[in-house]
Write an enzyme that holds these catalytic residues in place. Structure first.
Site, mmCIF file in Angstrom:
data_model
loop_
_atom_site.group_PDB
_atom_site.id
_atom_site.type_symbol
_atom_site.label_atom_id
_atom_site.label_comp_id
_atom_site.label_asym_id
_atom_site.label_seq_id
_atom_site.Cartn_x
_atom_site.Cartn_y
_atom_site.Cartn_z
ATOM 1 N N ASN A 1 0.438 -1.318 -0.068
ATOM 2 C CA ASN A 1 0.443 -0.029 0.154
ATOM 3 C C ASN A 1 1.054 0.724 0.327
ATOM 4 O O ASN A 1 1.477 1.507 0.973
ATOM 5 C CB ASN A 1 -0.547 -0.532 1.144
ATOM 6 N N GLY B 1 2.442 2.149 10.756
ATOM 7 C CA GLY B 1 3.233 3.431 10.450
ATOM 8 C C GLY B 1 4.324 3.802 11.599
ATOM 9 O O GLY B 1 5.292 4.462 12.372
HETATM 10 C C1 PEP Z 1 -0.919 -0.138 6.302
HETATM 11 O O1 PEP Z 1 -0.281 1.268 5.890
HETATM 12 O O2 PEP Z 1 -1.876 -0.773 5.660
HETATM 13 C C2 PEP Z 1 -0.425 -0.353 6.909
HETATM 14 C C3 PEP Z 1 0.338 -1.494 7.595
HETATM 15 O O3 PEP Z 1 1.460 0.865 7.265
HETATM 16 P P1 PEP Z 1 2.523 0.117 7.875
HETATM 17 O O4 PEP Z 1 3.168 -0.882 6.923
HETATM 18 O O5 PEP Z 1 3.897 1.215 7.165
HETATM 19 O O6 PEP Z 1 2.739 -0.261 9.043
#
Ligand code: PEP
Length: 253
Positions: A9, A173
């Site tokens: 994503n 995140g």
């Molecule tokens: C996401 O946005 O679906 C996600 C899991 O982000 P991250 O891997 O940066 O935690």
């Protein structure tokens, strides 16, 4: 046997040249990968260029969101038929950032899931609790609510075309990942809930991704859990080396 699915994503990142560079790099680096489905979810503006870059490869294209109406006076929105026209196979629905910043609720998410299916798109339905909900012992309650709300009225046959992404909001995140054991426990709970809603055979076939600070350093232990069937990757999907390593997980290590 559930085929693992790793989706990147990219969120609101990468203008077209950077998107093409990453997509082409991944096509090259993942040429020999089989047995894992890989989905790239760039922003709307780069979907067409990325579609062209991955044409003829085993990589699939996904969008990060859609509106449930097919067309009309909905300024700023993008519909399912538009995504199909651009070559999308998957669409992420109900991401926690959509729920939080754009106030999407289960009712709207449910309309989107139904609309996506009606246009032949495969929804990746995101569910997951916030930190205060987990601390209050309500993680399962929230995930149950997201699942039953998002899937209301979805028939048995349609459910087999949906991927669930369990994403604890506190792990997105933040660099904090759920332990493999905590993630596995919630995946098992999701499968049990799907058994109640549908049946055991269907629940066994549904792919459930984990999402939340997935990185090359933790993908192997996560994928070693029996009910974790893949990952929805945010930050680490923006980097060629990191994402390529995540796709090449070693579930037995
Ligand atoms: C996401 O946005 O679906 C996600 C899991 O982000 P991250 O891997 O940066 O935690």
């Amino acid at each position: 046997m559930r085929k693992p699915i790793i989706a990147g994503n990219w969120k609101m990142n990468k203008i077209r040249p950077a998107a093409v560079e990453l997509a082409q790099g991944l096509v090259d680096r993942l040429k020999d990968v089989s047995g894992v489905e890989v989905v790239l979810c760039p922003p709307f503006t780069a979907l067409r260029e990325v579609a062209k870059s991955i044409e003829g490869s085993s990589l699939a294209l996904g969008a990060q969101n859609m509106y449930h109406q097919p067309s009309g006076a909905y300024t700023g929105e993008v519909s399912g038929p538009m995504l199909v026209d651009l070559g999308c196979k998957y669409v992420i629905i109900g991401h926690s950032e959509r729920r939080e910043y754009f106030k999407e609720d289960n009712a709207l998410i449910n309309l989107k899931v139904k609309a996506a299916l009606s246009y032949g798109l495969l929804p990746i339905l995101c569910v997951g609790e916030k930190l205060f909900e987990r601390e209050a012992g309500k993680a399962e309650e929230v995930v149950y609510d997201h699942l039953t709300g998002g899937l209301e009225g979805i028939a048995h046959e349609e459910m087999s075309r949906i991927v669930i992404a369990y994403e604890p909001v506190w792990a997105i995140g933040t660099g904090k990942t759920a332990t493999p054991e905590d993630a596995e426990a919630m995946h098992l709970f999701i499968r049990k809930t799907l058994t109640q809603m549908y049946d055991r055979e269907l629940a066994r076939g549904v792919r459930i991704q984990y999402g939340g600070s997935v990185k090359p350093g933790n993908i192997d232990v996560l994928m070693a859990e029996p009910d974790i069937d893949g990952a929805l990757v945010g930050g680490a999907s923006l980097d060629l080396n990191s994402f390529a390593r995540i796709v090449r997980f070693e579930a037995n290590s």
